[in-house]
Design an enzyme around this catalytic site. Structure first.
Site, PDB file in Angstrom:
ATOM      1  N   PRO A  10      49.649  16.395 -80.285  1.00 25.50           N
ATOM      2  CA  PRO A  10      49.743  15.814 -81.619  1.00 25.50           C
ATOM      3  C   PRO A  10      49.952  14.300 -81.646  1.00 25.50           C
ATOM      4  O   PRO A  10      50.693  13.757 -80.827  1.00 25.50           O
ATOM      5  CB  PRO A  10      50.946  16.534 -82.244  1.00 25.50           C
ATOM      6  CG  PRO A  10      51.707  17.087 -81.097  1.00 25.50           C
ATOM      7  CD  PRO A  10      50.702  17.386 -80.034  1.00 25.50           C
ATOM      8  N   ASN A  11      49.279  13.699 -82.587  1.00 26.37           N
ATOM      9  CA  ASN A  11      49.375  12.272 -82.921  1.00 26.37           C
ATOM     10  C   ASN A  11      48.588  11.364 -81.979  1.00 26.37           C
ATOM     11  O   ASN A  11      48.415  10.174 -82.265  1.00 26.37           O
ATOM     12  CB  ASN A  11      50.844  11.799 -83.005  1.00 26.37           C
ATOM     13  CG  ASN A  11      51.597  12.504 -84.095  1.00 26.37           C
ATOM     14  OD1 ASN A  11      51.135  12.532 -85.240  1.00 26.37           O
ATOM     15  ND2 ASN A  11      52.727  13.104 -83.773  1.00 26.37           N
ATOM     16  N   ARG A  18      48.905   2.523 -83.609  1.00 29.50           N
ATOM     17  CA  ARG A  18      50.323   2.473 -83.969  1.00 29.50           C
ATOM     18  C   ARG A  18      51.155   2.241 -82.703  1.00 29.50           C
ATOM     19  O   ARG A  18      50.754   2.646 -81.624  1.00 29.50           O
ATOM     20  CB  ARG A  18      50.790   3.809 -84.585  1.00 29.50           C
ATOM     21  CG  ARG A  18      50.189   4.156 -85.918  1.00 29.50           C
ATOM     22  CD  ARG A  18      50.946   3.484 -87.065  1.00 29.50           C
ATOM     23  NE  ARG A  18      50.445   3.935 -88.358  1.00 29.50           N
ATOM     24  CZ  ARG A  18      49.303   3.534 -88.933  1.00 29.50           C
ATOM     25  NH1 ARG A  18      48.539   2.670 -88.303  1.00 29.50           N
ATOM     26  NH2 ARG A  18      48.946   3.974 -90.115  1.00 29.50           N
ATOM     27  N   TYR A  23      52.626   2.457 -76.666  1.00 29.95           N
ATOM     28  CA  TYR A  23      51.444   3.223 -76.258  1.00 29.95           C
ATOM     29  C   TYR A  23      50.206   2.359 -75.996  1.00 29.95           C
ATOM     30  O   TYR A  23      49.148   2.898 -75.648  1.00 29.95           O
ATOM     31  CB  TYR A  23      51.135   4.296 -77.308  1.00 29.95           C
ATOM     32  CG  TYR A  23      52.284   5.261 -77.500  1.00 29.95           C
ATOM     33  CD1 TYR A  23      52.641   6.146 -76.493  1.00 29.95           C
ATOM     34  CD2 TYR A  23      53.043   5.253 -78.666  1.00 29.95           C
ATOM     35  CE1 TYR A  23      53.705   7.008 -76.637  1.00 29.95           C
ATOM     36  CE2 TYR A  23      54.107   6.124 -78.835  1.00 29.95           C
ATOM     37  CZ  TYR A  23      54.437   6.993 -77.820  1.00 29.95           C
ATOM     38  OH  TYR A  23      55.494   7.848 -77.969  1.00 29.95           O
ATOM     39  N   ASN A  72      48.259  15.982 -71.807  1.00 31.24           N
ATOM     40  CA  ASN A  72      49.309  15.188 -72.440  1.00 31.24           C
ATOM     41  C   ASN A  72      49.723  15.975 -73.675  1.00 31.24           C
ATOM     42  O   ASN A  72      49.091  15.864 -74.723  1.00 31.24           O
ATOM     43  CB  ASN A  72      48.798  13.802 -72.827  1.00 31.24           C
ATOM     44  CG  ASN A  72      49.915  12.946 -73.406  1.00 31.24           C
ATOM     45  OD1 ASN A  72      50.994  13.471 -73.752  1.00 31.24           O
ATOM     46  ND2 ASN A  72      49.695  11.648 -73.520  1.00 31.24           N
ATOM     47  N   ALA A  75      54.506  15.676 -78.259  1.00 26.50           N
ATOM     48  CA  ALA A  75      55.819  16.225 -78.639  1.00 26.50           C
ATOM     49  C   ALA A  75      55.985  17.694 -78.252  1.00 26.50           C
ATOM     50  O   ALA A  75      57.124  18.156 -78.052  1.00 26.50           O
ATOM     51  CB  ALA A  75      56.037  16.045 -80.141  1.00 26.50           C
ATOM     52  N   GLU A  96      50.512  17.131 -65.665  1.00 27.38           N
ATOM     53  CA  GLU A  96      51.120  16.701 -66.928  1.00 27.38           C
ATOM     54  C   GLU A  96      51.085  15.181 -66.979  1.00 27.38           C
ATOM     55  O   GLU A  96      51.460  14.525 -65.994  1.00 27.38           O
ATOM     56  CB  GLU A  96      52.576  17.207 -66.990  1.00 27.38           C
ATOM     57  CG  GLU A  96      53.341  16.737 -68.223  1.00 27.38           C
ATOM     58  CD  GLU A  96      54.800  17.188 -68.198  1.00 27.38           C
ATOM     59  OE1 GLU A  96      55.176  18.025 -67.338  1.00 27.38           O
ATOM     60  OE2 GLU A  96      55.578  16.685 -69.029  1.00 27.38           O
ATOM     61  N   HIS A  98      51.860  11.551 -69.277  1.00 30.04           N
ATOM     62  CA  HIS A  98      52.433  10.818 -70.417  1.00 30.04           C
ATOM     63  C   HIS A  98      52.128   9.332 -70.254  1.00 30.04           C
ATOM     64  O   HIS A  98      52.339   8.769 -69.171  1.00 30.04           O
ATOM     65  CB  HIS A  98      53.946  11.015 -70.498  1.00 30.04           C
ATOM     66  CG  HIS A  98      54.329  12.444 -70.683  1.00 30.04           C
ATOM     67  ND1 HIS A  98      54.235  13.085 -71.890  1.00 30.04           N
ATOM     68  CD2 HIS A  98      54.753  13.371 -69.793  1.00 30.04           C
ATOM     69  CE1 HIS A  98      54.595  14.352 -71.744  1.00 30.04           C
ATOM     70  NE2 HIS A  98      54.911  14.547 -70.482  1.00 30.04           N
ATOM     71  N   ARG A 105      63.227   6.821 -72.085  1.00 32.77           N
ATOM     72  CA  ARG A 105      63.422   6.888 -73.526  1.00 32.77           C
ATOM     73  C   ARG A 105      64.665   7.715 -73.887  1.00 32.77           C
ATOM     74  O   ARG A 105      65.466   8.054 -73.026  1.00 32.77           O
ATOM     75  CB  ARG A 105      62.141   7.417 -74.164  1.00 32.77           C
ATOM     76  CG  ARG A 105      60.962   6.488 -73.819  1.00 32.77           C
ATOM     77  CD  ARG A 105      59.694   6.905 -74.439  1.00 32.77           C
ATOM     78  NE  ARG A 105      59.793   6.853 -75.896  1.00 32.77           N
ATOM     79  CZ  ARG A 105      58.891   7.399 -76.696  1.00 32.77           C
ATOM     80  NH1 ARG A 105      57.851   8.047 -76.186  1.00 32.77           N
ATOM     81  NH2 ARG A 105      59.026   7.304 -77.994  1.00 32.77           N
TER      82      ARG A 105
HETATM   83  O1  CA2 Z   1      53.812   8.854 -73.652  1.00 28.87           O
HETATM   84  C1  CA2 Z   1      53.151   9.843 -73.996  1.00 28.87           C
HETATM   85  O2  CA2 Z   1      51.982  10.023 -73.673  1.00 28.87           O
HETATM   86  C2  CA2 Z   1      53.791  10.875 -74.919  1.00 28.87           C
HETATM   87  O3  CA2 Z   1      53.373  12.180 -74.492  1.00 28.87           O
HETATM   88  C3  CA2 Z   1      53.284  10.603 -76.318  1.00 28.87           C
HETATM   89  C4  CA2 Z   1      53.917  11.511 -77.353  1.00 28.87           C
HETATM   90  C5  CA2 Z   1      55.436  11.438 -77.295  1.00 28.87           C
HETATM   91  O4  CA2 Z   1      56.005  12.404 -78.161  1.00 28.87           O
HETATM   92  C6  CA2 Z   1      55.912  11.738 -75.878  1.00 28.87           C
HETATM   93  O5  CA2 Z   1      57.289  11.605 -75.830  1.00 28.87           O
HETATM   94  C7  CA2 Z   1      55.297  10.809 -74.862  1.00 28.87           C
HETATM   95  C8  CA2 Z   1      53.312  11.277 -78.740  1.00 28.87           C
HETATM   96  C9  CA2 Z   1      53.456   9.905 -79.251  1.00 28.87           C
HETATM   97  C10 CA2 Z   1      53.103   9.785 -80.683  1.00 28.87           C
HETATM   98  O6  CA2 Z   1      51.734   9.487 -80.802  1.00 28.87           O
HETATM   99  C11 CA2 Z   1      51.353   8.207 -81.092  1.00 28.87           C
HETATM  100  C12 CA2 Z   1      50.071   7.928 -80.824  1.00 28.87           C
HETATM  101  C13 CA2 Z   1      49.600   6.673 -81.094  1.00 28.87           C
HETATM  102  C14 CA2 Z   1      50.410   5.711 -81.596  1.00 28.87           C
HETATM  103  C15 CA2 Z   1      51.720   6.024 -81.854  1.00 28.87           C
HETATM  104  C16 CA2 Z   1      52.195   7.288 -81.612  1.00 28.87           C
END
Ligand code: CA2
Length: 147
Positions: A10-11, A18, A23, A72, A75, A96, A98, A105
């Site tokens: 997700p996201n 963002r 990121y 990846n 969340a 896996e 990230h 964090r």
């Molecule tokens: O660092 C990563 O790849 C994460 O898996 C990204 C997840 C976060 O919940 C993990 O802790 C680490 C998601 C981040 C939210 O997605 C965004 C994507 C683009 C811009 C901002 C946030």
């Protein structure tokens, strides 16, 4: 040749748009291009979903189709026993991945359910690090083929 599956949770469709300080500025489309370049001639399925159900369905698809999974889970890493259960059904290697270093964090980002199944975990290398994830996945696949 069976494909590599690259699954994004997700996201991550908002990548590059963002929170660039965490990121980076690379978009998910660019990440897909990085993965395809690194995979070379190997077929590669690249997917992103915001839905836990859809992500589990993609893991089920990979169980039948994939040589290995780079995931990846975003969340769902920290929340989804259902995702862990699905990954446990997959017999090939799981990496896996990230973008950020989750261990640097807040404590809620420190306990990954997915790590209980993953053969390797990469974190903190940025979006370009997906290339290293693909290389690691291919090495794990080839190592298994040798035994
Ligand atoms: O660092 C990563 O790849 C994460 O898996 C990204 C997840 C976060 O919940 C993990 O802790 C680490 C998601 C981040 C939210 O997605 C965004 C994507 C683009 C811009 C901002 C946030």
């Amino acid at each position: 040749m069976k494909p590599l599956y690259v699954l994004n949770g997700p996201n991550l469709n908002r990548l590059g748009k963002r929170e660039p300080h965490i990121y980076g500025t690379t978009t998910l489309a660019e990440v897909e291009a990085i993965c395809r370049r690194q995979a070379g001639d190997r077929p590669l399925v690249f997917r992103q979903t915001n839905s836990e159900e859809a992500l589990i369905d993609l893991v089920h698809e990979a169980i039948d189709e994939a040589a290995g999974i780079l995931i990846n889970p975003a969340a769902f890493t920290f929340t989804s026993l259902a995702l862990l259960d699905a990954l446990k059904m997959f017999e090939g290697p799981v990496v896996e991945f990230h973008i950020s270093n989750i261990h640097k964090r807040e404590p809620i980002y420190h306990r990954s359910y997915v790590s209980m199944r993953a053969d390797a975990v990469l974190a903190g290398l940025g979006s370009q690090g997906y290339a290293m994830g693909i290389t690691a996945l291919i090495e794990l696949i080839e190592k298994r083929q040798q035994v």
